[in-house]
Design an enzyme around this catalytic site. Sequence first.
Site, mmCIF file in Angstrom:
data_model
loop_
_atom_site.group_PDB
_atom_site.id
_atom_site.type_symbol
_atom_site.label_atom_id
_atom_site.label_comp_id
_atom_site.label_asym_id
_atom_site.label_seq_id
_atom_site.Cartn_x
_atom_site.Cartn_y
_atom_site.Cartn_z
ATOM 1 N N GLU A 115 0.844 -1.208 0.000
ATOM 2 C CA GLU A 115 0.000 0.000 0.000
ATOM 3 C C GLU A 115 0.873 1.249 0.000
ATOM 4 O O GLU A 115 1.837 1.338 0.763
ATOM 5 C CB GLU A 115 -0.896 -0.034 1.244
ATOM 6 C CG GLU A 115 -2.259 0.558 1.006
ATOM 7 C CD GLU A 115 -3.092 -0.304 0.052
ATOM 8 O OE1 GLU A 115 -3.131 0.040 -1.146
ATOM 9 O OE2 GLU A 115 -3.691 -1.284 0.497
ATOM 10 N N HIS A 116 0.489 2.187 -0.851
ATOM 11 C CA HIS A 116 1.244 3.425 -1.041
ATOM 12 C C HIS A 116 2.670 3.136 -1.503
ATOM 13 O O HIS A 116 3.600 3.887 -1.203
ATOM 14 C CB HIS A 116 1.218 4.287 0.224
ATOM 15 C CG HIS A 116 -0.142 4.883 0.485
ATOM 16 N ND1 HIS A 116 -0.555 6.070 -0.086
ATOM 17 C CD2 HIS A 116 -1.202 4.420 1.193
ATOM 18 C CE1 HIS A 116 -1.804 6.326 0.302
ATOM 19 N NE2 HIS A 116 -2.226 5.339 1.065
ATOM 20 N N ASP B 120 -4.456 0.365 -9.404
ATOM 21 C CA ASP B 120 -5.876 0.033 -9.571
ATOM 22 C C ASP B 120 -6.189 -0.300 -11.029
ATOM 23 O O ASP B 120 -6.898 -1.266 -11.325
ATOM 24 C CB ASP B 120 -6.747 1.201 -9.105
ATOM 25 C CG ASP B 120 -6.393 1.665 -7.700
ATOM 26 O OD1 ASP B 120 -5.719 0.906 -6.979
ATOM 27 O OD2 ASP B 120 -6.776 2.790 -7.330
ATOM 28 N N ASP C 133 2.898 2.010 -4.969
ATOM 29 C CA ASP C 133 2.886 2.053 -6.443
ATOM 30 C C ASP C 133 3.513 3.333 -6.988
ATOM 31 O O ASP C 133 4.291 3.289 -7.935
ATOM 32 C CB ASP C 133 1.483 1.779 -7.025
ATOM 33 C CG ASP C 133 0.397 2.791 -6.662
ATOM 34 O OD1 ASP C 133 0.623 3.666 -5.793
ATOM 35 O OD2 ASP C 133 -0.702 2.687 -7.260
ATOM 36 N N TYR D 194 -3.329 12.437 0.266
ATOM 37 C CA TYR D 194 -2.651 11.544 -0.692
ATOM 38 C C TYR D 194 -1.512 12.291 -1.377
ATOM 39 O O TYR D 194 -0.384 11.795 -1.460
ATOM 40 C CB TYR D 194 -3.676 11.037 -1.712
ATOM 41 C CG TYR D 194 -3.173 9.971 -2.662
ATOM 42 C CD1 TYR D 194 -3.198 8.625 -2.304
ATOM 43 C CD2 TYR D 194 -2.684 10.311 -3.919
ATOM 44 C CE1 TYR D 194 -2.755 7.650 -3.179
ATOM 45 C CE2 TYR D 194 -2.242 9.346 -4.801
ATOM 46 C CZ TYR D 194 -2.275 8.012 -4.434
ATOM 47 O OH TYR D 194 -1.826 7.042 -5.318
ATOM 48 N N GLU E 78 -7.579 9.440 -15.456
ATOM 49 C CA GLU E 78 -7.914 9.827 -14.080
ATOM 50 C C GLU E 78 -7.067 10.997 -13.602
ATOM 51 O O GLU E 78 -7.564 11.917 -12.951
ATOM 52 C CB GLU E 78 -7.748 8.619 -13.144
ATOM 53 C CG GLU E 78 -8.146 8.945 -11.718
ATOM 54 C CD GLU E 78 -8.805 7.793 -10.984
ATOM 55 O OE1 GLU E 78 -9.140 6.770 -11.621
ATOM 56 O OE2 GLU E 78 -8.988 7.925 -9.770
ATOM 57 N N GLY F 248 -12.770 2.511 -1.547
ATOM 58 C CA GLY F 248 -11.397 2.026 -1.670
ATOM 59 C C GLY F 248 -11.309 0.719 -2.430
ATOM 60 O O GLY F 248 -10.316 0.000 -2.324
HETATM 61 C C1 GLA Z 1 -5.254 4.575 -4.303
HETATM 62 C C2 GLA Z 1 -4.512 4.889 -5.590
HETATM 63 C C3 GLA Z 1 -3.502 3.785 -5.904
HETATM 64 C C4 GLA Z 1 -2.594 3.525 -4.703
HETATM 65 C C5 GLA Z 1 -3.414 3.333 -3.431
HETATM 66 C C6 GLA Z 1 -2.563 3.223 -2.201
HETATM 67 O O1 GLA Z 1 -6.021 3.412 -4.477
HETATM 68 O O2 GLA Z 1 -5.419 4.986 -6.672
HETATM 69 O O3 GLA Z 1 -2.754 4.133 -7.042
HETATM 70 O O4 GLA Z 1 -1.653 4.552 -4.558
HETATM 71 O O5 GLA Z 1 -4.329 4.402 -3.244
HETATM 72 O O6 GLA Z 1 -1.806 2.053 -2.242
#
Ligand code: GLA
Length: 383
Positions: free
Chosen positions: A35-36, A172, A38, A221, A160, A124
């Site tokens: 998580e966080h 995603d 990418d 974010y 996006e 999410g």
């Molecule tokens: C959101 C973003 C993803 C990723 C997650 C955290 O879903 O769209 O690209 O950064 O947060 O892992």
Amino acid sequence: TMSLHSYVVQAFQDRFGQPPAFVARAPGRVNLIGEHTDYNDGFVLPMAIDRGIWIALRPRSGPVVQIHSLDLDSTASFALDSMRHESAGWVEYLQGVAWALQEAGHSLSGWEGVMAGNVPRGAGLSSSAALELATARAFQAVSGFPWDPPAMALLGQKAESQWVGVNCGIMDQMISAAGEADHALLIDCRSLATTSVPLPADAAVVVLDTATRRGLVDSAYNERRAQCEAAAAYFGVPALRDVTGERFAAKAGRLDDVTYRRARHVISENARTLAAAEAMRAGDAVELGRLMDDSHVSLRDDFEVSGPALNHMVECAWEEPSCYGARMTGAGFAGCAVALVEAASVETFVARVAARYTARTDRTPAVYLCRASAGASTVHEVG
Ligand code: GLA
């Protein structure tokens, strides 16, 4: 209950008096770990889920797209040769994909159709990536360009970030484009190479929706992204992906406390994600669950993107003996957690965790089993 595939086919028939030519579909996702990472060129391990967006459509002459959302009971249209940011929010995702496809040199045909979905918005689970990839599939069905999952994921992300204006990473869209049934995907977010890893046979993936929705998280974010970039610059590398645990231990001493903890999360999370893929290959649900627990603690304490509802939910899951591991999933602050649970005990787990969470928070959560499904696809219906 009717599948959403049948539902959009029936709704198309009712509206147009004929069956659709195609049904395009793309899934939402749940991230098991990573998580966080990418946007730090790191590793993620998500799976596509058995929820998504379905679009029933047929080609139409002229450069126009007309789409009816069954969920919102709202119809919108836009012209492919003169797109502007002025329609209802949800149509911006479709327009953004059309814009990105055309920017990439694809020549697009018009179409008309109906859509419906069952990925809760803002939870999410990547309803927006599902909409982007289903839209890309719809255009591909009528326009006939080749389908390359990483290329389509990048165009969805471009839509996006540059059309809709949400600065996301690539996870995603990649998993919605490239997911595989019964598998999670280890994605290298720098090369976009994917490796499918099977879910442990005795384990099930349960989504735990806290029934809270994120509000103003874009700024948080973007702030995290900036902190990660500052940390990478401190280490003199393109991205935190390039900092090993040893280098971090040797060199991090002069970082301020916040940047230090942000970097520690990303660097340790990348290592956990690679270890989690190994544990899955070995069929080791216990080790995978332990890594998920560590991920949650790191997101909560170092990266500071959890929240009270998510922490309550994860603790409710941790208290169940059948829980291998649990963590918040996605961007954070609100929305969903994910748990790895003994397959034989899923029903008990679901009932007990939901009741416990309600007792502690007064909220009614949605807790459900998810199956890993395939990425975006098109079914040719007639003709
Ligand atoms: C959101 C973003 C993803 C990723 C997650 C955290 O879903 O769209 O690209 O950064 O947060 O892992």
